[in-house]
Design a protein around this motif. Structure first.
Motif, mmCIF file in Angstrom:
data_model
loop_
_atom_site.group_PDB
_atom_site.id
_atom_site.type_symbol
_atom_site.label_atom_id
_atom_site.label_comp_id
_atom_site.label_asym_id
_atom_site.label_seq_id
_atom_site.Cartn_x
_atom_site.Cartn_y
_atom_site.Cartn_z
ATOM 1 N N ALA A 1 52.699 83.220 40.585
ATOM 2 C CA ALA A 1 53.948 82.940 40.038
ATOM 3 C C ALA A 1 55.277 83.135 40.370
ATOM 4 C CB ALA A 1 54.013 83.534 38.356
ATOM 5 N N ALA A 2 55.163 84.158 41.459
ATOM 6 C CA ALA A 2 56.483 84.289 42.074
ATOM 7 C C ALA A 2 56.835 83.387 43.054
ATOM 8 C CB ALA A 2 56.458 85.836 42.629
ATOM 9 N N VAL A 3 55.799 82.838 43.649
ATOM 10 C CA VAL A 3 55.947 81.524 44.480
ATOM 11 C C VAL A 3 57.265 80.528 44.184
ATOM 12 C CG1 VAL A 3 54.947 79.637 46.032
ATOM 13 C CG2 VAL A 3 53.637 81.956 45.646
ATOM 14 N N ASP A 4 57.041 80.045 43.092
ATOM 15 C CA ASP A 4 57.908 79.295 42.344
ATOM 16 C C ASP A 4 59.253 79.592 42.154
ATOM 17 O OD1 ASP A 4 56.031 77.089 42.072
ATOM 18 O OD2 ASP A 4 55.394 77.613 39.794
ATOM 19 N N ASP A 5 59.370 80.851 42.161
ATOM 20 C CA ASP A 5 60.798 81.768 42.079
ATOM 21 C C ASP A 5 61.499 81.594 43.407
ATOM 22 O OD1 ASP A 5 60.152 82.179 39.615
ATOM 23 O OD2 ASP A 5 59.400 84.035 39.851
ATOM 24 N N TYR A 6 60.781 81.863 44.502
ATOM 25 C CA TYR A 6 61.160 82.046 45.751
ATOM 26 C C TYR A 6 61.326 80.580 46.661
ATOM 27 C CZ TYR A 6 61.316 86.894 45.658
ATOM 28 O OH TYR A 6 61.502 88.369 45.216
ATOM 29 N N SER B 1 62.791 77.654 46.317
ATOM 30 C CA SER B 1 64.073 77.239 46.536
ATOM 31 C C SER B 1 64.867 78.025 47.366
ATOM 32 C CB SER B 1 64.870 76.747 45.382
ATOM 33 O OG SER B 1 65.113 77.928 44.521
ATOM 34 N N VAL B 2 64.646 79.132 47.868
ATOM 35 C CA VAL B 2 65.521 80.130 48.467
ATOM 36 C C VAL B 2 64.598 80.468 49.881
ATOM 37 C CG1 VAL B 2 66.647 80.859 46.508
ATOM 38 C CG2 VAL B 2 64.810 82.102 47.322
ATOM 39 N N ALA B 3 63.563 79.965 50.277
ATOM 40 C CA ALA B 3 62.881 80.410 51.244
ATOM 41 C C ALA B 3 62.488 79.129 51.938
ATOM 42 C CB ALA B 3 61.880 81.355 51.121
ATOM 43 N N ASP B 4 62.482 79.272 53.433
ATOM 44 C CA ASP B 4 61.787 78.065 54.178
ATOM 45 C C ASP B 4 60.343 78.228 54.212
ATOM 46 O OD1 ASP B 4 64.486 76.893 55.304
ATOM 47 O OD2 ASP B 4 64.746 79.072 55.765
ATOM 48 N N CYS B 5 59.666 79.487 53.877
ATOM 49 C CA CYS B 5 58.277 79.749 54.100
ATOM 50 C C CYS B 5 57.892 80.906 53.243
ATOM 51 C CB CYS B 5 58.014 79.635 55.638
ATOM 52 S SG CYS B 5 56.042 79.965 55.697
ATOM 53 N N ILE B 6 56.781 80.737 52.622
ATOM 54 C CA ILE B 6 56.270 81.881 51.827
ATOM 55 C C ILE B 6 55.116 82.506 52.394
ATOM 56 C CG2 ILE B 6 55.240 82.834 49.628
ATOM 57 C CD1 ILE B 6 58.187 82.331 49.344
ATOM 58 N N LEU B 7 54.919 83.682 52.785
ATOM 59 C CA LEU B 7 53.964 84.533 53.312
ATOM 60 C C LEU B 7 53.023 85.195 52.183
ATOM 61 C CD1 LEU B 7 52.527 85.281 56.148
ATOM 62 C CD2 LEU B 7 53.792 87.405 55.997
ATOM 63 N N LEU B 8 51.805 84.962 52.020
ATOM 64 C CA LEU B 8 51.022 85.231 51.035
ATOM 65 C C LEU B 8 50.263 86.568 51.575
ATOM 66 C CD1 LEU B 8 49.686 82.436 48.806
ATOM 67 C CD2 LEU B 8 51.679 83.822 48.655
ATOM 68 N N ASP B 9 50.789 87.812 51.321
ATOM 69 C CA ASP B 9 49.935 88.901 51.894
ATOM 70 C C ASP B 9 49.416 89.736 50.926
ATOM 71 O OD1 ASP B 9 49.292 91.043 53.846
ATOM 72 O OD2 ASP B 9 51.222 91.896 54.253
ATOM 73 N N GLY C 1 43.093 74.996 45.257
ATOM 74 C CA GLY C 1 43.983 74.104 44.911
ATOM 75 C C GLY C 1 45.433 74.503 44.415
ATOM 76 N N PHE C 2 45.886 75.694 45.238
ATOM 77 C CA PHE C 2 47.054 76.087 45.202
ATOM 78 C C PHE C 2 47.846 75.269 46.342
ATOM 79 C CE2 PHE C 2 50.012 79.136 47.807
ATOM 80 C CZ PHE C 2 50.950 79.346 46.606
ATOM 81 N N ARG C 3 48.786 74.482 45.619
ATOM 82 C CA ARG C 3 49.901 73.425 46.314
ATOM 83 C C ARG C 3 51.233 73.616 46.002
ATOM 84 N NH1 ARG C 3 45.413 73.438 47.921
ATOM 85 N NH2 ARG C 3 43.888 71.782 48.630
ATOM 86 N N PRO C 4 51.757 74.671 46.584
ATOM 87 C CA PRO C 4 53.311 74.932 46.161
ATOM 88 C C PRO C 4 54.276 74.086 46.796
ATOM 89 C CG PRO C 4 52.515 76.580 48.008
ATOM 90 C CD PRO C 4 51.290 75.709 47.527
ATOM 91 N N ARG C 5 55.426 73.903 46.369
ATOM 92 C CA ARG C 5 56.442 73.211 46.808
ATOM 93 C C ARG C 5 57.328 73.693 48.023
ATOM 94 N NH1 ARG C 5 61.266 74.023 44.133
ATOM 95 N NH2 ARG C 5 60.954 75.924 42.153
ATOM 96 N N VAL C 6 56.659 74.669 48.783
ATOM 97 C CA VAL C 6 57.428 75.224 49.808
ATOM 98 C C VAL C 6 56.235 75.522 50.875
ATOM 99 C CG1 VAL C 6 56.860 77.407 48.896
ATOM 100 C CG2 VAL C 6 58.912 77.120 50.585
ATOM 101 N N ASP C 7 56.593 75.316 52.148
ATOM 102 C CA ASP C 7 55.725 75.832 53.135
ATOM 103 C C ASP C 7 55.053 77.359 53.029
ATOM 104 O OD1 ASP C 7 55.906 73.074 54.361
ATOM 105 O OD2 ASP C 7 57.434 74.161 55.785
ATOM 106 N N TRP C 8 53.925 77.506 53.417
ATOM 107 C CA TRP C 8 53.316 78.828 53.251
ATOM 108 C C TRP C 8 52.215 79.168 54.261
ATOM 109 C CZ3 TRP C 8 48.167 80.109 51.419
ATOM 110 C CH2 TRP C 8 47.362 78.780 51.122
ATOM 111 N N MET C 9 52.169 80.480 54.431
ATOM 112 C CA MET C 9 51.181 81.003 55.386
ATOM 113 C C MET C 9 50.356 82.083 54.571
ATOM 114 S SD MET C 9 53.446 81.232 58.799
ATOM 115 C CE MET C 9 52.043 81.529 59.835
#
Length: 224
Positions: free
Chosen positions: A116-121, A123-131, A155-163
């Motif tokens: 759920a935290a992915v949505d919070d970040y 709009s403020v990050a260029d990429c999210i790293l899921l660790d 099915g995880f499809r966030p509105r930000v680039d991620w790794m």
């Protein structure tokens, strides 16, 4: 878009060359003193100069203040700032506004609720790293060789680039990609022969396995 591969925790010219020559898109330098992969500022600057123009340079930081980040930006001139601490949304936004580098925010994952935290970040990050969240008793927020259940990313499809990161290695990165369909992968301890000691053969094997899995996935999508 082709898969992005990041090799993190590099600390020598030799292993930096190993990673880039094998096809790494990003190389990570660690600015966290308790990590066995920590590099001093002068060494990091030299490594960054050696890699510049051949791969994107990522500076991994943990809860640093503006003056500490400024020193890294000025001396190392990375392409990315990876924020791997407990930086709240407002802090990430402030860093992104103040510094010209792109910002990657690492988030610890253990259960679906953590996503759920992915949505919070977003709009403020260029990429999210899921660790993976660090195991109990660890004094490091990442690089622990721990993984999380990748099936929660179906099915995880966030509105930000991620790794995807956490416990990846040459033997499991293909399965991780098959399950998660991550657009990028990040590895550190999984390509080491000992903590902080990168292994050239494991680096090459990891990148080859990741590229192969990506090619199979692309072919499958095209056929369908």
């Amino acid at each position: 878009m082709s898969l992005i591969v990041k090799i993190c925790g590099l600390s020598s010219r030799e292993t930096l060359d190993d990673a880039i020559d094998a096809g790494a898109d990003m190389v990570g330098l660690v600015f966290f003193g308790r990590s066995p992969r920590f590099v001093r500022m002068e060494d990091a600057a030299a490594l960054a100069d050696h890699a510049r123009g051949r791969a994107e340079i990522v500076a991994l930081t943990v809860d640093l203040d503006d003056s500490e980040i400024s020193a890294i930006v000025e001396r190392v001139r990375p392409d990315w700032l990876q924020l791997h601490g407990a930086e709240p949304v407002g802090r990430v936004a402030a860093i992104r506004k103040r510094f010209p580098q792109k910002v990657m925010k690492a988030l610890g994952i253990r259960s679906p609720d953590d996503l759920a935290a992915v949505d919070d970040y977003a709009s403020v990050a260029d990429c999210i790293l899921l660790d993976a969240k660090p195991p109990a008793g660890s004094d490091r927020p990442g690089g622990n060789g721990a993984s999380f259940d990748w099936t929660m990313l179906e099915g995880f499809r966030p509105r930000v680039d991620w790794m995807l990161s956490g416990g990846l290695d040459p033997d499991n990165v293909g399965e991780a990609l098959r399950i998660s369909h991550a657009p990028g992968v990040d590895v550190s301890s999984g390509v080491e022969s000992a903590p902080g000691r990168k292994d050239a053969d494991r680096i090459r094997a990891f990148i080859a396995a990741a590229r192969n899995a990506d090619s199979v996935s692309a072919a499958t999508r095209k056929a369908s």
